[in-house]
Each structure stands twice: as structure tokens, then as C-alpha cells.
Motif scaffolding. Structure first.
Motif, short mmCIF file in Angstrom:
data_model
loop_
_atom_site.label_atom_id
_atom_site.label_comp_id
_atom_site.label_asym_id
_atom_site.label_seq_id
_atom_site.Cartn_x
_atom_site.Cartn_y
_atom_site.Cartn_z
N SER B 113 0.88 -1.25 -0.06
CA SER B 113 -0.15 0.00 -0.02
C SER B 113 0.94 1.00 -0.03
N VAL B 114 0.26 2.28 -0.72
CA VAL B 114 0.99 3.30 -0.58
C VAL B 114 0.30 4.41 0.30
N TYR B 115 0.85 5.16 1.09
CA TYR B 115 0.20 6.06 1.87
C TYR B 115 0.34 7.46 1.47
N GLU B 116 -0.73 8.25 1.63
CA GLU B 116 -0.67 9.67 1.36
C GLU B 116 -1.42 10.67 2.31
N GLN B 117 -0.63 11.67 2.82
CA GLN B 117 -1.06 12.62 3.80
C GLN B 117 -1.64 13.66 2.91
N THR B 118 -3.06 13.99 3.22
CA THR B 118 -3.63 14.77 2.62
C THR B 118 -3.95 16.02 3.65
N THR B 119 -4.35 17.12 3.15
CA THR B 119 -4.55 18.47 4.11
C THR B 119 -6.12 18.66 3.80
N ALA B 120 -6.97 18.93 4.87
CA ALA B 120 -8.30 19.13 4.74
C ALA B 120 -8.58 20.62 5.22
N SER B 121 -9.49 21.15 4.47
CA SER B 121 -10.14 22.57 4.63
C SER B 121 -11.47 22.57 4.73
N ILE B 122 -12.14 22.92 5.82
CA ILE B 122 -13.43 22.92 6.18
C ILE B 122 -13.98 24.28 5.87
N VAL B 123 -14.87 24.56 5.11
CA VAL B 123 -15.55 25.78 4.80
C VAL B 123 -17.13 25.49 4.81
N ARG B 124 -17.80 26.57 5.12
CA ARG B 124 -19.39 26.68 5.20
C ARG B 124 -19.78 26.73 3.77
N ALA B 125 -20.63 25.87 3.49
CA ALA B 125 -21.29 25.66 2.18
C ALA B 125 -22.89 26.15 2.20
N PRO B 126 -23.29 26.70 0.99
CA PRO B 126 -24.78 26.84 0.88
C PRO B 126 -25.58 25.97 1.29
N GLU B 127 -26.50 26.15 2.14
CA GLU B 127 -27.47 25.35 2.78
C GLU B 127 -27.88 24.07 1.82
N THR B 128 -28.15 22.87 2.46
CA THR B 128 -28.65 21.62 1.62
C THR B 128 -29.90 21.10 2.50
N GLY B 129 -30.80 21.20 1.77
CA GLY B 129 -32.18 20.90 2.00
C GLY B 129 -32.60 21.26 3.38
N ASN B 130 -32.64 22.68 3.58
CA ASN B 130 -32.81 23.38 4.89
C ASN B 130 -32.02 22.96 5.96
N ARG B 131 -30.58 22.42 5.65
CA ARG B 131 -29.71 22.21 6.85
C ARG B 131 -28.44 22.72 6.68
N ILE B 132 -27.71 22.98 7.73
CA ILE B 132 -26.70 23.59 7.73
C ILE B 132 -25.39 22.77 7.20
N ALA B 133 -24.86 23.50 6.33
CA ALA B 133 -23.87 22.49 5.37
C ALA B 133 -22.35 22.94 5.55
N MET B 134 -21.74 22.22 5.06
CA MET B 134 -20.15 22.62 4.99
C MET B 134 -19.42 21.58 4.05
N TYR B 135 -18.32 22.03 3.46
CA TYR B 135 -17.48 21.29 2.62
C TYR B 135 -16.19 20.58 3.55
N PHE B 136 -15.86 19.58 3.03
CA PHE B 136 -14.39 19.21 3.48
C PHE B 136 -13.53 18.97 2.31
N ASP B 137 -12.78 19.99 2.06
CA ASP B 137 -11.97 20.03 0.90
C ASP B 137 -10.64 19.31 0.98
N VAL B 138 -10.34 18.21 0.45
CA VAL B 138 -9.24 17.13 0.83
C VAL B 138 -8.29 17.18 -0.58
N GLU B 139 -7.16 17.64 -0.03
CA GLU B 139 -6.22 17.75 -1.38
C GLU B 139 -4.65 17.13 -0.88
N GLY B 140 -4.37 16.18 -1.89
CA GLY B 140 -2.98 15.80 -1.86
C GLY B 140 -2.22 15.86 -3.00
#
Lengths: 157, 247
Positions: B113-140
Motif C-alpha cells: 500500500s502507498v500512503y498519502e497524507q492530505t490536507t483538509a479545509s473545512i468551509v461553510r457551504a450553501p445550505e442543503t435541504g434546509n440544513r446547515i452545510a459545510m464542505y471538507f476539501d481534501v487535497e493531496g
């Protein structure tokens, strides 16, 4: 700020026996008291935070104007679903109620909409029951809340 | 350093035939009534005899509803998925950021297996179905240059004392036609630590630290209970809970 939408004087008296199409609920109230009334129109409250904030719970108070005039105290639980308990104090009596609402929108101004259910009252509103539409906006920077109940003919006292 | 990894218990609930999850949660600061940053760490362990856990498809993080996530000062603006895909989290307004994190992934390559460390950024997203939403942007970027946007929403649970953050994890093939990438470790902090917002005033933009996640003025005697439930592509699941106390 005051927003006011009224039908007549905001308090519509109904002679129940003269309206055969009246709902059974209203009829039963009317037969016991001769008169029943519905709260119609819009009451708008502008609330400010009463510190401290208790986690997800906000204690708010402020004036209400419109179909009701007086003050409101509210305990709001914020989260995936907004819920709250309210006490509306007017010269004619108090109205107690609870509400639940879904959050809408994003960002600093978080709006919500749902329903308000009257759970009790005093004075003129001692027999209040029924529900109204509930709308609101919370400013997440200041925790100020604008709260609006819109009577839909289902809030009876 | 006021970081307090106060884990009174961290109990993996799954049997060894299933993948296991281990959850750790921190509050910084951890005083009653404080505006805090919540740190989550989830370790994903494979089933007995397996080298890697199956690919992750969902994360449900359950937390006490007395904690004020929705009324925190985080995520006053939103960032669209398109902005994340085109410009990355750096293209989002500063006031959309809610936290940061990292994800350790494993790419199955035959017996190794090859392992990869990625970084995550958490940002507020536009609401989804009347629910408070956020995005987890994961980049490696090493060994595989990749970006994933994971949607998450706050959800009411059947138990009124709790609500959850539900994150959907898309499947990613390590190599074309190969096995899916596995997640072995997740770390995230949700809160104002390391965040700076800007408020427009008559003097221009003034930087400030956003209000954190609000703790109630009284903490439960046994601590706040957090639970994570992981769903895997295999249909298996794993859960773990922990309690975090206040000082």
C-alpha cells in the motif's frame, strides 16, 4: 422597527353559531364562551441577546409590535433544528408558546421558518390555543433575532 | 499550551471481524462557557487479517446538542463547490473557513500500500435541504495529485440531546480499475483556532478572531459524549465513542 399587517383591529371576533362552516374546534370553544376570537395578522419582535450564551441556547428579549404589542422573552435552542419557548407579555395578558423551525440560508444572517404553538396564557389570552406560522432571522455576529409570527386563523382565544 | 486531550474513554465498539474505529475528541479551551475549538481524531483499523480497512463511504459524528455549533461565529460566508474545484480553498472568503484538518489515505497496490497524507479545509457551504452545510476539501499532491470535496450537513437525530455532522465520502479508485482508496486516519479541528476573519468598518477591513463553538456554562459530570459511526463500501460499519470533560 415595527411591521404591522392587520385585519381590522387585528382581533377578529366571530359569532360561532352564525358561521356554519366554522371548524369544530372553534365551535366548541365558542359554545362554551359565547365568543371566540382569532389572532390574525403579523406580530414582529426584535430581540437582543441576554448574556450569557449557554452553548447552543440563546436567551433573548425585546419589544413586539403589530398584531400584538408588548414584550417577548424567548429561549432559543439552535442547532440542526431551531426550537424555542416564548412568553409574550401584553397589556391584556400573556401568551406562552413554543416553536420549532428549520434553518434556511447561509452565512451571517441565518433565517428559519416553522410554526408557533400556543401552550397557555393569562388574562384575555387565558384560553389561547392553536398555532401560527413562525419566521425569524438571527444575526450570528450580534445574536440579535427578528422573530415574526403570522396568524393564519388558527390561533384562537 | 492549553490543548487538553481529555479522553476519559475511547471505546471501539466493533468486533475484530469488522473494521474498528477509535475516536478522540479535544476541546480547546475546555472551560465551561468558553468559545472553543473542537478537535476530532478518528483512527480506522482493518478487520482481522486485512491489511487495510475497506473504503469509507460515510462519517457520522454525533455530538451533544447543548454545544453551540449553529450559533458559533464560524462560516459567516459560504463557499461554493465550484470555487473549491476551480480555485481551491484559497479561493474562498476568509469568513467561510470553519476549520482545518488532515486525512491519511492508503492506496492499495497489490500486496503493498502507498500512503498519502492530505490536507483538509473545512468551509461553510450553501445550505442543503434546509440544513446547515459545510464542505471538507481534501487535497493531496504526493504520490497522487488529487482533490476531493466531501459534503457534510448538520442533522437532527432522534435523540433530542444529540445532533450529528454527516459527511459523505465519495469512492476513489487508487489506480484505474483498482481497489478503492482507504482512509486510515482523520483529523479535524472545527473552531476559530488559526482562523482570522475580516469585518468591514469605516476604517477599512479589521481583522478579528471569530467566535468559537459555544460550550454551556455547566458541563455534564461525566463529560460531553461524542460518537463516530463509520460506513464502509463493504456494507460494514464501525463506531466508537468518547467523553470529554471540562476543567
Amino acid at each position: 422597527m415595527l411591521e404591522l399587517i392587520r385585519r381590522g383591529d387585528g382581533r377578529r371576533l366571530v359569532r360561532a353559531m352564525a358561521l356554519p362552516a366554522m371548524s369544530a374546534l372553534l365551535l366548541s370553544v365558542a359554545m362554551g364562551t359565547t365568543w371566540a376570537a382569532t389572532l390574525s395578522g403579523t406580530a414582529t419582535a426584535h430581540l437582543h441577546l441576554v448574556p450569557p450564551i449557554e452553548g447552543s441556547t440563546l436567551y433573548e428579549e425585546g419589544p413586539v409590535a403589530g398584531a400584538l404589542t408588548g414584550t417577548v422573552k424567548a429561549r432559543l435552542q439552535t442547532g440542526a433544528l431551531f426550537t424555542g419557548q416564548f412568553t409574550i407579555r401584553t397589556r391584556s395578558g400573556n401568551i406562552l408558546g413554543r416553536g420549532s423551525a428549520d434553518p434556511h440560508g447561509s452565512g451571517r444572517y441565518q433565517s428559519f421558518s416553522g410554526s408557533f404553538v400556543a401552550t397557555g396564557g393569562t388574562g384575555r389570552y387565558a384560553r389561547i390555543h392553536g398555532r401560527a406560522n413562525l419566521y425569524g432571522v438571527i444575526d450570528r455576529r450580534t445574536d440579535a433575532v427578528t422573530l415574526q409570527t403570522v396568524g393564519n386563523g388558527k390561533l384562537i382565544y | 499550551m492549553l490543548v487538553a486531550w481529555v479522553c476519559l474513554s475511547a471505546l471501539p465498539a466493533a468486533a475484530s471481524a469488522d473494521p474498528e474505529a477509535r475516536l478522540h475528541v479535544s476541546l480547546e479551551p475546555d472551560r465551561p462557557g468558553a468559545e472553543t475549538t473542537i478537535g476530532f481524531a478518528v483512527q480506522v483499523l482493518p478487520s482481522a487479517g486485512q491489511q487495510l480497512p475497506p473504503a469509507l463511504t460515510g462519517v457520522e459524528l454525533r455530538y451533544p446538542s447543548s454545544i453551540g455549533v449553529a450559533v458559533s461565529g464560524l462560516g459567516l460566508l459560504t463557499c461554493s463547490e465550484r470555487t473549491l474545484e476551480l480555485r481551491g480553498p484559497g479561493g474562498c472568503p476568509a469568513e467561510a473557513w470553519m476549520g482545518v484538518g488532515s486525512v491519511l489515505t492508503a492506496i492499495p497496490l497489490g500486496a503493498a500500500s502507498v500512503y498519502e497524507q492530505t490536507t483538509a479545509s473545512i468551509v461553510r457551504a450553501p445550505e442543503t435541504g434546509n440544513r446547515i452545510a459545510m464542505y471538507f476539501d481534501v487535497e493531496g499532491d504526493t504520490p497522487v495529485l488529487a482533490q476531493l470535496v466531501l459534503p457534510g450537513v448538520l442533522t437532527a437525530t432522534k435523540a433530542p440531546a444529540y445532533e450529528s455532522l454527516d459527511i459523505r465520502v465519495p469512492l476513489v479508485e487508487g489506480i484505474v480499475g483498482g481497489s478503492y482508496v482507504a482512509v486510515t486516519d482523520l483529523h479535524a479541528t472545527l473552531g476559530p483556532k488559526s482562523l482570522t476573519y475580516y469585518e468591514r468598518t469605516s476604517h477599512g477591513f479589521v481583522p478579528y478572531r471569530p467566535r468559537g463553538i459555544l460550550l454551556p456554562s455547566r458541563c455534564p459530570a461525566a463529560g460531553f459524549r461524542f460518537t463516530v459511526r463509520l460506513s464502509f463500501v463493504s456494507g460494514q460499519s464501525a463506531s466508537s465513542h468518547t467523553r470529554v470533560g471540562c476543567r
